[in-house]
Design an enzyme around this catalytic site. Structure first.
Site, PDB file in Angstrom:
ATOM      1  N   ASP A  26      -2.342 -11.114   5.975  1.00  0.00           N
ATOM      2  CA  ASP A  26      -3.390 -11.670   6.823  1.00  0.00           C
ATOM      3  C   ASP A  26      -4.736 -11.574   6.105  1.00  0.00           C
ATOM      4  O   ASP A  26      -5.471 -12.557   5.962  1.00  0.00           O
ATOM      5  CB  ASP A  26      -3.416 -10.873   8.133  1.00  0.00           C
ATOM      6  CG  ASP A  26      -4.248 -11.550   9.202  1.00  0.00           C
ATOM      7  OD1 ASP A  26      -4.659 -12.702   9.000  1.00  0.00           O
ATOM      8  OD2 ASP A  26      -4.488 -10.922  10.244  1.00  0.00           O
ATOM      9  N   LYS A  69       0.868  -1.173   0.000  1.00  0.00           N
ATOM     10  CA  LYS A  69       0.000   0.000   0.000  1.00  0.00           C
ATOM     11  C   LYS A  69       0.909   1.228   0.000  1.00  0.00           C
ATOM     12  O   LYS A  69       0.766   2.167   0.788  1.00  0.00           O
ATOM     13  CB  LYS A  69      -0.892  -0.086   1.253  1.00  0.00           C
ATOM     14  CG  LYS A  69      -2.034   0.841   1.306  1.00  0.00           C
ATOM     15  CD  LYS A  69      -3.174   0.496   0.369  1.00  0.00           C
ATOM     16  CE  LYS A  69      -4.154   1.635   0.373  1.00  0.00           C
ATOM     17  NZ  LYS A  69      -4.988   1.740  -0.811  1.00  0.00           N
TER      18      LYS A  69
END
Ligand code: NAD
Length: 410
Positions: A301, A226
């Site tokens: 995750d 990101k």
């Protein structure tokens, strides 16, 4: 070596390491943690399937010597501790181990046992392969197009767990420090969490990913980050990853940009990167364009669970936590306490984790047999309740009967 309150099995030989090579004897001692809740249902089934697969594959030449280690609720009862130091020492010493799910103790100051094991053993690579098995009900039209392996950095990012509550002295001092060094303002009532991402941790997860990609002849590695928003953590992860691949594997890789500039992908792994939010779309819309994925902790995750759901759910998703010369394989789901001891739940996740373990040991023949037999059993629609209730005309089996059906198909 002395394991204090624990006694290693009398027979069997430890797995060892020479340089960066794992030396696996034909009679390895493999420590295992049965796990809490449904651990009693799935772990014996996993052992039964693994023993049968090893016997079939090597005709008695190879055999695992299992060593049951205490951890979780059973350790708390027997030793007054959730995670005895001897258990951690035994896994470190014996190098390859497998575990069922464990309850996360509720209460201040107690770490999740899984996180504790990862940190104590420095298991920096969380490896999650995700693929579809024919016949498994899935929410997308073509679940067979997703076949990825996610390499999630396991030791840093927001997971390091350094957090200061709103209003605390630490949060106040931290906010002061930021205000002294930065134009941006933080609200005085903010809680603070720290997100460290280092070059060294990025490089070691990249090394794990590319080794795997080379060994399995995978077409690409996608760096998921990101970095458009978090430039010096996620953005740096992307930059360090590209630099690492180019510096250490120059003649084995080609970047997507180089392909656009006319380079050939012939015999090379394509390195590309995607912004995390876009990657969730991509995996749904163009899953066949992705293969190995390398990503920081939190993205990994989220992505692992989303990918697992895409091919039919957590009951079938295997996982491993790998460090330098230590591998701990595990079911990715929890203890499902509601079903504990009922011989009901799906042991598939733990069985597939065991197959990963066998591959890690270089026992590919046994691992392959497990994959084929499990696939065949599901294709025959002989399944546990979680799959049976979504399949038409399926036969409902208990955990142990599902294990026996796999053994028949080995
Ligand atoms: P869970 O994974 O135990 O259960 C979530 C849902 O999945 C439930 O509906 C359950 O019935 C179903 N499910 C789980 N495993 C299944 C299987 N093998 N077959 C069929 N259905 C299955 O998650 P939870 O309820 O959030 O957590 C319960 C406990 O497990 C908590 O103490 C949690 O901390 C712990 N936990 C441990 C691990 C681990 O050891 N790696 C991972 C997650 C949660």
């Amino acid at each position: 070596m002395d394991f204090g309150r624990l006694t290693p099995p009398q027979s069997g030989t430890p797995v060892t390491v020479e340089g960066d090579r794992l030396i696996v004897p034909d009679d390895p001692v493999i420590p295992f943690i049965e796990g809490d809740g449904i651990g009693v249902d799935i772990t014996p089934v996993m052992r039964r399937v693994v023993d049968a697969a090893v016997e079939k594959a090597y005709g008695g030449k190879r055999k695992i010597h299992w060593w049951s280690l205490p951890a979780g609720e059973k350790a708390k009862e027997a030793y007054g501790e959730w995670l005895p130091a001897e258990t951690v020492a035994a896994i470190r010493e014996y190098r390859v181990a497998i575990k069922g799910p464990m309850t996360t103790p509720v209460g201040g100051g107690i770490r999740s046992l899984n996180v504790a094991l990862r940190q104590d053993l420095d298991l920096f690579a969380c490896v999650r392969p995700v693929r579809w098995f024919e016949g498994v009900p899935a929410p997308v039209k073509r679940p067979q197009d997703l076949d990825v392996v996610i390499f999630r950095e396991n030791t840093e990012d927001t997971y390091l767990g350094i957090e200061f509550p709103s209003g605390s002295e630490e949060a106040r001092k931290f906010i002061e420090l930021v205000h002294a060094n930065h134009k941006k303002r933080i609200r005085p009532d903010a809680g603070i969490g720290i997100k460290p991402v280092s070059k060294s941790a990025t490089e070691r997860i990249c090394e794990s990913a590319i080794r795997h990609a080379l060994q399995k002849n995978l077409p690409s590695i996608t760096i998921v980050h990101k970095g458009n928003i978090m430039k010096f953590t996620e953005g740096a992860f992307r930059d360090w990853a590209y630099a690492y691949f180019k510096e250490h594997y120059r003649d084995r890789v080609v970047t997507e940009q180089e392909l656009w500039d006319g380079a050939s992908a012939e015999g090379r792994i394509v390195i590309k990167d995607r912004i995390a939010d876009a990657m969730f779309q991509q995996l749904l819309l163009r899953p066949d364009e992705y293969s190995a994925i390398v990503t920081p902790n939190l993205n990994g995750d989220y992505l692992s669970d989303a990918c697992a759901a895409q091919v039919g759910g957590l009951g079938m998703a295997p996982g491993a936590n790998i460090g330098d010369g230590v591998g701990l394989f595990e079911a990715t789901h929890g203890t499902a306490p509601k079903y504990a001891g009922q011989d009901k739940v799906n042991p598939g996740s733990l069985i597939l984790s065991a197959a990963m373990m066998l591959e890690y040991m270089g026992w590919d023949e046994a691992a392959g047999r497990i994959h084929d037999a499990l696939g065949k059993t599901i294709a025959e629609k002989r399944v546990t309740y979680d799959l049976e209730r979504q399949m038409e005309g399926a036969t409902l089996l208990s955990s142990s009967a599902f294990g026996e059906a796999i053994v028949e198909n080995l």
